[in-house]
Structures are given as C-alpha cells and as structure tokens.
Write a protein that holds these residues in place. Sequence first.
Motif, PDB file in Angstrom:
ATOM      1  N   GLY A  45       0.842  -1.202   0.000  1.00  0.00           N
ATOM      2  CA  GLY A  45       0.000   0.000   0.000  1.00  0.00           C
ATOM      3  C   GLY A  45       0.867   1.238   0.000  1.00  0.00           C
ATOM      4  N   LEU A  46       0.395   2.284  -0.691  1.00  0.00           N
ATOM      5  CA  LEU A  46       1.194   3.516  -0.789  1.00  0.00           C
ATOM      6  C   LEU A  46       0.295   4.676  -1.169  1.00  0.00           C
ATOM      7  CD1 LEU A  46       4.184   4.798  -1.330  1.00  0.00           C
ATOM      8  CD2 LEU A  46       3.622   4.387  -3.700  1.00  0.00           C
ATOM      9  N   LYS A  47       0.413   5.789  -0.436  1.00  0.00           N
ATOM     10  CA  LYS A  47      -0.300   6.989  -0.866  1.00  0.00           C
ATOM     11  C   LYS A  47       0.321   8.243  -0.258  1.00  0.00           C
ATOM     12  CE  LYS A  47      -3.955   6.389   2.580  1.00  0.00           C
ATOM     13  NZ  LYS A  47      -5.397   6.202   2.802  1.00  0.00           N
ATOM     14  N   MET A  48      -0.014   9.375  -0.880  1.00  0.00           N
ATOM     15  CA  MET A  48       0.444  10.662  -0.393  1.00  0.00           C
ATOM     16  C   MET A  48      -0.775  11.411   0.110  1.00  0.00           C
ATOM     17  SD  MET A  48       2.455  13.438  -2.661  1.00  0.00           S
ATOM     18  CE  MET A  48       3.780  14.394  -1.937  1.00  0.00           C
ATOM     19  N   LEU A  49      -0.658  12.043   1.265  1.00  0.00           N
ATOM     20  CA  LEU A  49      -1.803  12.797   1.766  1.00  0.00           C
ATOM     21  C   LEU A  49      -1.367  13.915   2.707  1.00  0.00           C
ATOM     22  CD1 LEU A  49      -3.681  10.948   4.612  1.00  0.00           C
ATOM     23  CD2 LEU A  49      -1.577  10.053   3.646  1.00  0.00           C
ATOM     24  N   GLN A  50      -2.265  14.853   2.859  1.00  0.00           N
ATOM     25  CA  GLN A  50      -2.120  15.904   3.865  1.00  0.00           C
ATOM     26  C   GLN A  50      -2.798  15.392   5.136  1.00  0.00           C
ATOM     27  OE1 GLN A  50      -0.732  19.183   3.779  1.00  0.00           O
ATOM     28  NE2 GLN A  50      -1.255  19.086   5.959  1.00  0.00           N
ATOM     29  N   VAL A  51      -2.063  15.285   6.203  1.00  0.00           N
ATOM     30  CA  VAL A  51      -2.603  14.717   7.434  1.00  0.00           C
ATOM     31  C   VAL A  51      -3.479  15.741   8.159  1.00  0.00           C
ATOM     32  CG1 VAL A  51      -2.001  13.681   9.645  1.00  0.00           C
ATOM     33  CG2 VAL A  51      -0.557  13.293   7.661  1.00  0.00           C
ATOM     34  N   SER A  52      -4.618  15.274   8.680  1.00  0.00           N
ATOM     35  CA  SER A  52      -5.469  16.149   9.491  1.00  0.00           C
ATOM     36  C   SER A  52      -5.059  16.030  10.960  1.00  0.00           C
ATOM     37  CB  SER A  52      -6.931  15.731   9.340  1.00  0.00           C
ATOM     38  OG  SER A  52      -7.121  14.453   9.932  1.00  0.00           O
ATOM     39  N   GLU A  53      -5.410  17.046  11.741  1.00  0.00           N
ATOM     40  CA  GLU A  53      -5.100  16.996  13.172  1.00  0.00           C
ATOM     41  C   GLU A  53      -5.805  15.832  13.841  1.00  0.00           C
ATOM     42  OE1 GLU A  53      -5.077  20.432  15.713  1.00  0.00           O
ATOM     43  OE2 GLU A  53      -4.563  21.737  14.017  1.00  0.00           O
ATOM     44  N   ASP A  54      -6.997  15.512  13.332  1.00  0.00           N
ATOM     45  CA  ASP A  54      -7.766  14.410  13.908  1.00  0.00           C
ATOM     46  C   ASP A  54      -7.048  13.071  13.697  1.00  0.00           C
ATOM     47  OD1 ASP A  54     -10.151  13.190  15.056  1.00  0.00           O
ATOM     48  OD2 ASP A  54     -10.403  12.381  13.028  1.00  0.00           O
ATOM     49  N   LEU A  55      -6.614  12.823  12.471  1.00  0.00           N
ATOM     50  CA  LEU A  55      -5.884  11.582  12.191  1.00  0.00           C
ATOM     51  C   LEU A  55      -4.614  11.518  13.026  1.00  0.00           C
ATOM     52  CD1 LEU A  55      -5.279   8.994  10.571  1.00  0.00           C
ATOM     53  CD2 LEU A  55      -4.352  10.419   8.754  1.00  0.00           C
ATOM     54  N   LEU A  56      -3.924  12.650  13.114  1.00  0.00           N
ATOM     55  CA  LEU A  56      -2.662  12.672  13.855  1.00  0.00           C
ATOM     56  C   LEU A  56      -2.879  12.366  15.335  1.00  0.00           C
ATOM     57  CD1 LEU A  56       0.283  13.214  13.053  1.00  0.00           C
ATOM     58  CD2 LEU A  56       0.013  15.462  14.124  1.00  0.00           C
ATOM     59  N   SER A  57      -3.961  12.909  15.905  1.00  0.00           N
ATOM     60  CA  SER A  57      -4.191  12.675  17.335  1.00  0.00           C
ATOM     61  C   SER A  57      -4.558  11.216  17.599  1.00  0.00           C
ATOM     62  CB  SER A  57      -5.274  13.610  17.864  1.00  0.00           C
ATOM     63  OG  SER A  57      -6.521  13.265  17.307  1.00  0.00           O
ATOM     64  N   ARG A  58      -5.142  10.557  16.595  1.00  0.00           N
ATOM     65  CA  ARG A  58      -5.419   9.130  16.777  1.00  0.00           C
ATOM     66  C   ARG A  58      -4.157   8.298  16.569  1.00  0.00           C
ATOM     67  NH1 ARG A  58     -10.500   7.591  13.501  1.00  0.00           N
ATOM     68  NH2 ARG A  58     -10.393   9.609  12.458  1.00  0.00           N
ATOM     69  N   HIS A  59      -3.345   8.743  15.611  1.00  0.00           N
ATOM     70  CA  HIS A  59      -2.073   8.043  15.358  1.00  0.00           C
ATOM     71  C   HIS A  59      -1.139   8.157  16.563  1.00  0.00           C
ATOM     72  CE1 HIS A  59       1.447   6.658  13.093  1.00  0.00           C
ATOM     73  NE2 HIS A  59       2.098   7.708  13.550  1.00  0.00           N
ATOM     74  N   TYR A  60      -1.058   9.359  17.124  1.00  0.00           N
ATOM     75  CA  TYR A  60      -0.178   9.603  18.267  1.00  0.00           C
ATOM     76  C   TYR A  60      -0.976   9.746  19.559  1.00  0.00           C
ATOM     77  CZ  TYR A  60       4.022  10.436  15.356  1.00  0.00           C
ATOM     78  OH  TYR A  60       5.106  10.297  14.509  1.00  0.00           O
ATOM     79  N   SER A  61      -1.950   8.851  19.790  1.00  0.00           N
ATOM     80  CA  SER A  61      -2.836   8.992  20.949  1.00  0.00           C
ATOM     81  C   SER A  61      -2.068   8.952  22.272  1.00  0.00           C
ATOM     82  CB  SER A  61      -3.932   7.924  20.920  1.00  0.00           C
ATOM     83  OG  SER A  61      -3.345   6.646  20.854  1.00  0.00           O
ATOM     84  N   GLN A  62      -0.913   8.265  22.297  1.00  0.00           N
ATOM     85  CA  GLN A  62      -0.118   8.195  23.537  1.00  0.00           C
ATOM     86  C   GLN A  62       0.661   9.482  23.799  1.00  0.00           C
ATOM     87  OE1 GLN A  62      -0.825   5.277  22.188  1.00  0.00           O
ATOM     88  NE2 GLN A  62      -0.188   3.541  23.429  1.00  0.00           N
ATOM     89  N   LEU A  63       0.733  10.357  22.806  1.00  0.00           N
ATOM     90  CA  LEU A  63       1.623  11.523  22.922  1.00  0.00           C
ATOM     91  C   LEU A  63       0.886  12.851  23.050  1.00  0.00           C
ATOM     92  CD1 LEU A  63       4.318  10.660  20.186  1.00  0.00           C
ATOM     93  CD2 LEU A  63       4.387  10.183  22.636  1.00  0.00           C
ATOM     94  N   THR A  64      -0.456  12.833  22.981  1.00  0.00           N
ATOM     95  CA  THR A  64      -1.178  14.113  22.911  1.00  0.00           C
ATOM     96  C   THR A  64      -0.973  14.974  24.157  1.00  0.00           C
ATOM     97  OG1 THR A  64      -3.176  13.016  23.691  1.00  0.00           O
ATOM     98  CG2 THR A  64      -2.961  13.302  21.313  1.00  0.00           C
ATOM     99  N   GLY A  65      -0.599  14.365  25.278  1.00  0.00           N
ATOM    100  CA  GLY A  65      -0.367  15.142  26.500  1.00  0.00           C
ATOM    101  C   GLY A  65       1.062  15.648  26.658  1.00  0.00           C
TER     102      GLY A  65
END
Length: 161
Positions: A45-65
């Motif tokens: 799988g491969l794609k290019m995208l502009q990341v949203s803040e929502d996706l990022l906060s789910r991706h880095y859920s352990q780091l939001t604090g």
Amino acid sequence: SCLFPSDLAGVRERTLIAVKPDGVQRRLVGQIIQRFELRGFKLVGLKMLQVSEDLLSRHYSQLTGKPFYPDLVKYMTSGPVVVMVWEGYNAVQTSRAMVGLTNPADAQAGTVRGDFSIHVSRNVVHASDSPEGAQKEIQLWFQGQELLNWDCCYHNITCEL
Ligand code: IDP
C-alpha cells in the motif's frame, strides 16, 4: 510450495512506514522506498496525503499530553506525507532497525534517521513499533481495498509465502 523453514509463519507481517513532511520536502521519498525494496520487503500500500489533526491525534494517541505535542502537530501537518505498508518476515522489528532510534543523535549511521537527520523534531520517517501498533495504524491510515495482496514471481527466493 515453499522451500523455506517453518519459522517463516509470520512472513506476512505488515508495518506502517511514513515519510514525514521534512522527508517529502527534502526529496527523500525515493531513497526510503528503495531501502525497503532492496531489503526484501513487499510494498502492499502507498499513498500521499495531507494529514489532518484528527488523524494525527489518533495516530499519536499516547503523545497528545506531551509538551512537544503542539510542535509535533505543526510539523506533521506542515505538508504532505507519504505513507506505505510493507510486508514480510518480521517486518515491524526489522523496519524499526532500518529506521533507527527516535532521536537522530542516538541513531546509528546506516539507518534512515542516522543518515538523514540530526534533531528529534525532524526525524524524517515513522515506523510502527509493535505488531499490534502496526495493525492499529494500518487500519487508521488505509481502507481495506487500498492494500493489495500480490505474489512475488520468485517468492521461493524472497522468503514470501
Ligand atoms: P518513534 O517515532 O520513534 O516511534 P515516539 O516516541 O512514538 O517515537 O515519538 C513520535 C514522534 O514524536 C517522534 O518520531 C518525533 O518526531 C516526535 N518526538 C518524540 N519525542 C520528541 C521530543 O522530545 N521533542 C520533539 N519531538 C519529539
């Protein structure tokens, strides 16, 4: 039939690798893809995208604090990322070794971070850190139909089942 030993049971392990915005800006995408191809992993799988803040906060859920999280959001949303799924034996652990330690100052030469970066806040690439994390991240970033199952024509040589 496969000529390889039975410990290749985890051969279809998948991991999520992302070239972060600094890597895209610096035209490192091709070199990073090439490292994974040459190592022997299979791109599924491969794609290019502009990341949203929502996706990022789910991706880095352990780091939001964390105190650096606001800067991490600015960094990761500053431009497009290229996200990929690579498959193969022990894909998660081997990819982490290829990417190097989080802080480039500690990353060995020969790793992506050790070769291309100097500061933790601009460390070029992401790699899942566990098989469970990889599964979560792959589901977060990709739709099922964006991941392709395909057979390597010389799979008995490349250790793919
Ligand atoms: P990883 O990317 O090696 O898995 P994590 O601890 O999950 O490391 O951190 C995620 C990302 O957050 C790092 O790759 C880096 O871009 C950023 N980061 C981690 N620690 C710091 C820090 O102390 N300052 C600034 N950015 C950081």
